[in-house]
Design a protein around this motif. Structure first.
Motif, short mmCIF file in Angstrom:
data_model
loop_
_atom_site.label_atom_id
_atom_site.label_comp_id
_atom_site.label_asym_id
_atom_site.label_seq_id
_atom_site.Cartn_x
_atom_site.Cartn_y
_atom_site.Cartn_z
N GLN A 165 0.84 -1.19 0.00
CA GLN A 165 0.00 0.00 0.00
C GLN A 165 0.88 1.24 0.00
O GLN A 165 1.87 1.32 0.72
N CYS A 222 -5.81 -2.35 2.69
CA CYS A 222 -6.12 -3.15 1.53
C CYS A 222 -5.81 -4.60 1.89
O CYS A 222 -4.84 -4.87 2.63
N CYS A 244 -2.87 0.11 -4.09
CA CYS A 244 -2.75 -1.22 -3.51
C CYS A 244 -2.35 -2.19 -4.60
O CYS A 244 -2.99 -2.22 -5.67
N TRP A 247 -10.97 -3.26 0.29
CA TRP A 247 -10.54 -2.08 1.03
C TRP A 247 -11.37 -1.95 2.29
O TRP A 247 -12.62 -2.05 2.25
#
Lengths: 113, 118
Positions: free
Chosen positions: A6, A91, A23, A34
């Motif tokens: 991320q 993520c 991500c 997410w």
């Protein structure tokens, strides 16, 4: 190292600005999601994807957009940042195997002022 | 309606002792999975253990075991021989149902903070 990456790790936005949280995963996982985590709370699902080109809304989708053009990438876009979007964003990716734990990225701490 | 409930906001445990973290869930689907995650102060989410709704035996992973009581809809995490490094936030999560179209979505509880005392 294989896993979920991320970027950025930290971000400060002004109200009304837009930005994209990146991500990427290199495990060839079909599923990506997410989540946001507010102080003292568990994670809440924003958007998820079951494969390239397929996305859907989670529990708290308002103010966010996603797309999944490749298996590897799943960016999250904040359209017009609001102070209520101050949070930590995670993520995660997962294979189709039902007992496989999700792999989470290290998180993005976002502050909207 | 809340689907995952963790009723213990915080707990102290003495080093080397065992600790049980409570988790109850609510679902009408017969096919689901239950997870426990650890979140240390550094913030990352670490997968600990998984229990499937059809699994006959309780899951174990090293010092972690899951006390799965299906009829009571509870999935308590037991950490044996606590270590100082076990101090963290612990989250119970559920995935249901276990079909592709559902997206493997996780629903999380509010978490339990564990502090291990030397």
């Amino acid at each position: 190292n294989a896993g979920v990456t991320q970027t950025p790790k930290f971000q400060v936005l002004k109200t009304g600005q837009s930005m994209t949280l990146q991500c990427a995963q290199d495990m060839n996982h079909e599923y990506m999601s997410w989540y946001r985590q507010d102080p003292g709370m568990g994670l809440r699902l924003i958007h998820y994807s079951v494969g390239a080109g397929i996305t859907d809304q989670g529990e708290v989708p308002n103010g966010y957009n996603v797309s999944r053009s490749t298996t590897e990438d799943f960016p999250l876009r904040l359209l017009s940042a609001a102070p209520s979007q101050t949070s930590v964003y995670f993520c995660a990716s997962s294979s189709e195997s039902p007992n496989y734990g999700y792999t989470f990225g290290s998180g993005t701490r976002l502050t909207v002022v | 309606a809340q689907k995952i409930t963790q009723t213990q906001p915080g707990m102290f445990v003495q080093e080397k002792e065992a600790v049980t973290l409570d988790c109850t869930y609510d679902t009408s689907d017969p096919s689901y999975g239950l997870f426990w995650y650890k979140q240390p102060s550094s913030g990352e989410m670490i997968f600990l253990i998984y229990q499937g709704s059809y699994d006959q035996q309780n899951a174990t992973e090293g010092r972690y075991s899951l006390n799965f009581q299906k009829a009571r809809k509870s999935a308590n995490l037991v950490i044996s021989a606590s270590q100082l490094g076990d101090s963290a936030m612990y989250f119970c999560a559920m995935r249901e149902p276990l079909i592709k179209a559902a997206g493997n979505k996780l629903t999380f509880g509010g978490g339990t903070r564990v502090l291990v005392k030397p």
